[in-house]
Scaffold this motif. Structure first.
Motif, PDB file in Angstrom:
ATOM      1  N   ALA A 261       0.846  -1.200   0.000  1.00 21.37           N
ATOM      2  CA  ALA A 261       0.000   0.000   0.000  1.00 21.37           C
ATOM      3  C   ALA A 261       0.876   1.242   0.000  1.00 21.37           C
ATOM      4  N   TRP A 262       0.496   2.225  -0.789  1.00 22.37           N
ATOM      5  CA  TRP A 262       1.227   3.491  -0.837  1.00 22.37           C
ATOM      6  C   TRP A 262       1.051   4.214   0.493  1.00 22.37           C
TER       7      TRP A 262
ATOM      8  N   GLU B 284       0.260   6.615   3.491  1.00 23.31           N
ATOM      9  CA  GLU B 284      -0.813   7.608   3.649  1.00 23.31           C
ATOM     10  C   GLU B 284      -0.306   8.793   4.455  1.00 23.31           C
TER      11      GLU B 284
END
Length: 687
Positions: A614-615, A617
RNA sequence: GCCGAGGUGGCGGAAUGGCAGACGCGACGGUCUCAAAAACCGUUGUCCGCAAGGACGUGGGGGUUCGAAUCCCCCUCUCGGCACCA
């Protein structure tokens, strides 16, 4: 899995041939004898788009020659209006590329006017965008190649005119196009009649009029066209003013007045101006049957024949009896021989039977412009294994258009215009659903230069990627290229500046795996500060990637690495904030340095691929510094910088500012009369 | 000639109305070393000053604004496109 289409393989080019036959079938491809551009080095003809400054696009120092040859053309001019009008749909394209295409298409609205010629039944037709200057015509000019030249010329002037025409034909394109040279021409002795005034107007021949545009003949209005003005001065021809500037003085000056203005010396049309003047004269001419409104384009049809031994053979058979016969679809592909010799010298290639009558016949020995291949490859990508058609129309309709297209500016009016033309043609054939434009968003990269010149193999100033990989690694090379300059700008390669990205990547490695190699040199590092820097980096890098600001994305990553280093040197702990910062740095860096990124991801305990993770946040609350630097200006000059809590009111900020001795000194003890406050940034006190 | 993009330290570049020069290259000084390289630390727009500090500074000139690299006008230079297209 889809595979990449390869234009050099029959699997791909058979479909280019298929499309070529479709163009022919639809009446959009034709063979025509005309004066075409010829590159003496490549020994092939070229399309207009491939002639740059009068030279071959592949050999900038080699002027193209003109040859009379019968060649294949695609009727891109049939699409001129749509190619121009649909530029408005391309909001995701850089404005300058759209402008370049609009200029290249060059639509102009004008009027074709027929002038009677003394002693002739047939009229001399000219094209003008300024019918409102018709009363100012003082001579006519024919292009040297104009068919009427011989006929309107008086007998005793024929030798002189012929000599001029011959000389003009010998001149190269560059000599003839040079605006610097003095205008030349010769009087034919013939006269035309002004359709509005019946005045006799001398007819000249001059090479500043081109046969290839309009009708190859012009009405010359020296008062209001600079070229005609120069010619008139050269040969002492009369200059008449028929358009007066809306404001300002009248009269013939040292240059033509080419703007719009009031009509004068024009009989019943006097006083009209601008579009009204155009319309009134145009209407009058149309009603009199001596003129009609027409739209002209600078764009010419696309010459696609090439005399090369490589490329995609044009699938046509020349039969003495049947003429031009398309190769039947089931016989495609026409396979290119493997020998490196001209197809025209290769009987094994060109000797064949006519598909229609079966007699001995010859194949077309030209290949297609390779820009044909690149004009639809993106469609082939939507169904690379399709075997009955160039691509599956349903899949093409589903996947197209290309959301984001990236390429060099040098293709602004080559590949990008041709591809739009193909897309529109295939739209008309019902093969691409409702997609009328192939590329929704366009990003144009700048060019890479070295020693002041665009890098190219022919100049020998390129950097081989292998060499870069060998010396510094692929990741360092990529990061360096990203860091070098904004991607849309041309960039000057520097052989030594790659040291920065190399050091940066080495530092990232040490931070992630060998943090103990950094020594503590001071104190004061906190987890909060490191976390803030990490979140700030997430925001900046993410935004920069999205906005194609790769150079500042690298800078932000370097700053995060520096923050990690400072954390260690400040004696900071290697707890949760540290791990978060390291893993974030790795993930943010990974798109540009995937070898290093994936390796570090694995070694620091990442699961799966970093590319699939996941990139990171960004959280605004964690990214916000509690204090800010408030700059205090006195009368617009910076005098103090105060570290203050975020969110001070103007009154609070003013109070703090006034407490500063330096500020008080520059205020000379006075109270500021005006205060300008930009919260959390700056306060300006004006005495 | 027309259209477009630009001009910021020694260099690549950052900042699009609010601390000019982020980040990096190079250079200079230092640590380490027998020495060098690498690495690390520090300095680095210009000028004046021992310093504190000050003045100047984003191609040139003018303007708008409390405040301009940033907005407006004029000029200039560089790059790209088109170019005798009627």
């Amino acid at each position: 899995m889809p595979t990449s289409p390869s234009p050099c393989l029959p699997d791909y080019y058979r479909w280019a041939q298929w499309l070529c036959l479709l163009f022919i079938d639809q009446g959009l491809a034709y063979r025509h004898l005309s004066l075409v551009n010829w590159c003496p080095i490549d020994k092939t003809v070229l399309a207009n788009e491939q002639v740059i400054n009068g030279a071959c696009w592949r050999h900038p120092d080699t002027p193209v020659e003109k040859r009379d040859l019968e060649q294949w053309f695609l009727k891109i001019t049939d699409y001129a209006d749509r190619l121009l009008d649909d530029l408005a749909l391309l909001e995701g394209w850089p404005e300058h590329v759209r402008t370049m295409q609009a200029n290249w298409i060059g639509r102009s609205e004008g009027v074709e006017v027929d002038f009677k010629v003394r002693g002739f039944a047939e009229p001399l037709r000219v094209y003008t965008t300024r019918p409102d200057t018709l009363f100012g015509v003082t001579f006519m000019v024919l292009a040297p190649e104009h068919p009427l030249v011989e006929r309107v010329t008086e007998r005793e002037r024929l030798p002189e005119v012929r000599e001029y025409v011959e000389r003009a034909k010998r001149e190269t394109e560059i000599e003839r196009l040079s605006t610097a040279t003095k205008k030349t021409g010769v009087f034919t002795g013939g006269y035309a009649l002004n359709p509005l005034t019946d005045e006799a107007i001398p007819i000249w021949v001059a090479d500043y009029v081109l046969m290839g545009y309009g009708t190859g003949a012009i009405m010359a209005v020296p008062g209001h066209d600079q070229r005609d003005f120069e010619f008139a001065r050269e040969y002492s021809l009369p200059i008449v003013e028929v358009i007066a500037p809306e404001s300002g003085k009248q009269g013939v000056g040292e240059a033509a007045f080419t703007g719009h203005g009031r009509m004068v010396n024009s009989g019943r049309f006097d006083g009209l101006s601008g579009q009204d003047a155009f319309d009134a004269v145009a209407k009058h001419l149309e009603e009199g049957g001596i003129g009609k409104r027409v739209t002209r384009y600078r764009l010419r049809d696309w010459l696609i024949s090439r005399q090369r031994y490589w490329g995609c053979p044009i699938p046509i058979v020349h039969c003495k009896v049947c003429g031009l016969v398309p190769v039947p679809l089931e016989q495609l592909p026409v396979v290119l021989p493997t020998e490196n010799k001209p197809l025209a010298d290769n009987p094994e290639f060109y000797q064949t039977k006519c598909p229609r009558c079966g007699r001995d016949a010859q194949r077309d020995t030209d290949t297609m412009d390779t820009f044909i291949d690149s004009s639809w490859y993106f469609l082939r990508y939507t169904s690379t294994h399709e075997e009955r058609l160039p691509f599956d129309p349903e899949l093409a309709a589903h996947w197209m258009a290309v959301d984001q297209y990236t390429g060099g500016v040098e293709h602004a009016i080559l590949h990008l215009l041709y591809s739009r033309f193909f897309q529109k043609f295939l739209f008309d054939q019902g093969m691409v659903g409702d997609v009328v434009e192939p590329f929704t968003r366009l990003f144009t990269q700048g060019m890479l230069k070295r020693h002041g010149q665009v890098m190219s193999k022919s100049k020998g100033n390129g950097i081989a990627p292998e060499q870069m990989v060998e010396n510094d690694g692929a990741d360092a090379g990529r990061v360096y290229l990203m860091f070098l300059a904004p991607p849309q700008d041309d960039a000057e390669w520097s052989d030594r500046a790659i040291a920065g990205p190399v050091r940066f990547l080495q530092k990232v490695w040490r931070l992630a795996l060998e943090p103990e190699s950094f020594s503590v040199t001071r104190s004061g590092a906190t987890e909060e500060l490191l976390t803030r820097r990490t979140h700030q980096a997430i925001k900046r890098v993410t935004d920069d990637y999205a906005g194609y600001r790769f150079n500042t994305a690298v800078a932000a990553l370097m700053e995060l690495a520096n923050a990690l280093e400072e954390h260690l040197q400040g004696g900071g702990s290697r707890a949760a904030a540290w791990d978060f910062a390291v893993r974030t740095l790795v993930l943010l860096l990974n798109p540009m340095a995937p070898h290093l990124g994936e390796e570090l991801w694995e070694r620091t305990g990442g699961v799966g691929l970093a590319a699939d993770a996941a990139w990171p946040e960004y959280e605004a609350a964690l990214a916000t510094d509690p204090t800010v630097t408030l700059v205090v200006q006195v009368n617009g000059v910076r005098r103090e910088a105060l570290e203050v809590p975020r969110g001070l009111s103007e009154a609070q900020a003013l109070e703090r500012a006034l407490q500063s001795e330096r500020v008080a000194h520059f205020l000379n003890g006075d109270k500021p009369s005006r205060v300008f406050y930009v919260p959390d940034k700056l306060i300006n006190l004006v005495p």
